[in-house]
Write an enzyme that holds these catalytic residues in place. Sequence first.
Site, mmCIF file in Angstrom:
data_model
loop_
_atom_site.group_PDB
_atom_site.id
_atom_site.type_symbol
_atom_site.label_atom_id
_atom_site.label_comp_id
_atom_site.label_asym_id
_atom_site.label_seq_id
_atom_site.Cartn_x
_atom_site.Cartn_y
_atom_site.Cartn_z
ATOM 1 C CB SER A 328 -98.509 -88.993 6.114
ATOM 2 O OG SER A 328 -99.118 -88.309 7.629
ATOM 3 C CE LYS A 353 -102.871 -85.836 3.942
ATOM 4 N NZ LYS A 353 -102.736 -85.159 5.522
ATOM 5 C CD GLN A 357 -106.465 -83.728 6.419
ATOM 6 O OE1 GLN A 357 -106.329 -84.572 6.801
ATOM 7 N NE2 GLN A 357 -106.030 -82.205 5.871
#
Length: 498
Positions: A328, A353, A357
């Site tokens: 991430s 990743k 969201q």
Amino acid sequence: MNIKPRYVVLFLALAVLLGAAGSYIGLEYFGGGSNEQSQEQYANTEAENFGSLTEEQQKEVIENMGGDADLKKVEQAYSVIEENYLEEVDKQTLVEGAVQGMLDTLEDPYSVYMDQETMEQFNQTIESSFQGIGAEVSMVNDKVTIVAPIKGSPAEEAGLKPNDQILTVDGESVEGLDLYEAVLKIRGEKGTEVTLEVERPGVSEPLSIDITRDDIPLETVYSDMKTVDGKKAGVIEITSFSEKTSDEFHTALEKLEKDGMEGLVIDVRGNPGGLFTDVQEILKEFIPKDKPIVQVEDRSGEKTEYYSEITEKKDYPVTVLMDEGSASASEILAATMNEAGGYDLVGTKSFGKGTVQQAIPMGDGSTIKLTLFKWLTPEGNWIHEKGIEPTVEVKQPEYFYTNPVDIEDTLTYNDNNEKVKNVQEMLKGLGHDPGRTDGYFSKETEKAVKAFQKDADLEATGEVDEKTGGKLEEAIIEQVRDEANDKQMDKAVEVLFE
């Protein structure tokens, strides 16, 4: 389109700090701080996307959905079940099941539903102390998967590794549970013990790992100065990106520069991610404004680009250390430093990743976290489920990748299995040549076991029982923690001054 705080949470990693206090949603751990304190990012009303609406607009949309003709089928199913099913059913359970079912059809591990009870439990965690096992987890192929253990945590000390998949918690299967339900089973108070059964890539049999929960370390930045061939190499290790990480990084960087640093290694190995705002602030130190730091793309393909304000790069070389536990926000840092800064990436391929969201409150205490965006590298690449390849690939010595010694039956001469192979790699790493590392317990392996047992003040039986296995683990952990054995760091420093 500008991204501004208060309405759209950017989930650059659905990571959970097991048992820790607090909730950094998505980009953040479930760690310290409160929801009000979390550094969130939101889209404005220029984009035609639910995530671009204000909180009041989102609420209005949700409320107005009740009369949608497309939902009549759901209403009919609800009525038929409620009024006719053989046994009496709880109305709330039906509603919760409908919401969960819709999310399940997305087949997206990062789009999840947290009912009121689950949210209450996590809110209670916000108010408690930092205690747990200290591991970041995600859902990968419907399995609760370790992204990375936190530096110095019980999870790291017990031997959990990136990509371990949790099968059971204290003997209870987590199959069918969502990420949050599984996390609630794993977390707990300091001093309590939890047993995880994990499936590890490359190991045919599940491993049983006992972990004693403890306080989770809060530090996210560690710095050091190394002298190599008369040159000073600064090292800044970032273990996660939390609210104070960028400030801590700036302080560490200023000190290293003041002390005459001639090159910098940024170490994000095992860093599962964290706040988008903090990684952005760190990148602003290194990336000139002519290229974006990162891009965010919505479902319509509209992109938002982030830039720094500096005009020139640092006057010293920089390398970034990463591995399979770098996810991430760590991947944003690595990709940007390489693509926009031209800096080398040393280590192994990262986690992968790349989706974003939003947390959407449902008005009754429950929350849906729904994938709305993807983040892209400065050059527009999407690394989701692919990871980032290093420019200089370096693996650690093989014993760094050995597993906990799980002894049910004593390993003896003529045995042939993966547990023997694991022990052989350990012995080799400790300087006791087993003769082979293919899993066959040979006479040479027996001799190596005896030599180790003598060094460890154990009875020299040449057999690996539970006590010998435990001593092997302790010795390997000590080897791994010895900086002199860190081949990746050695290479990163070497690359600095090539």
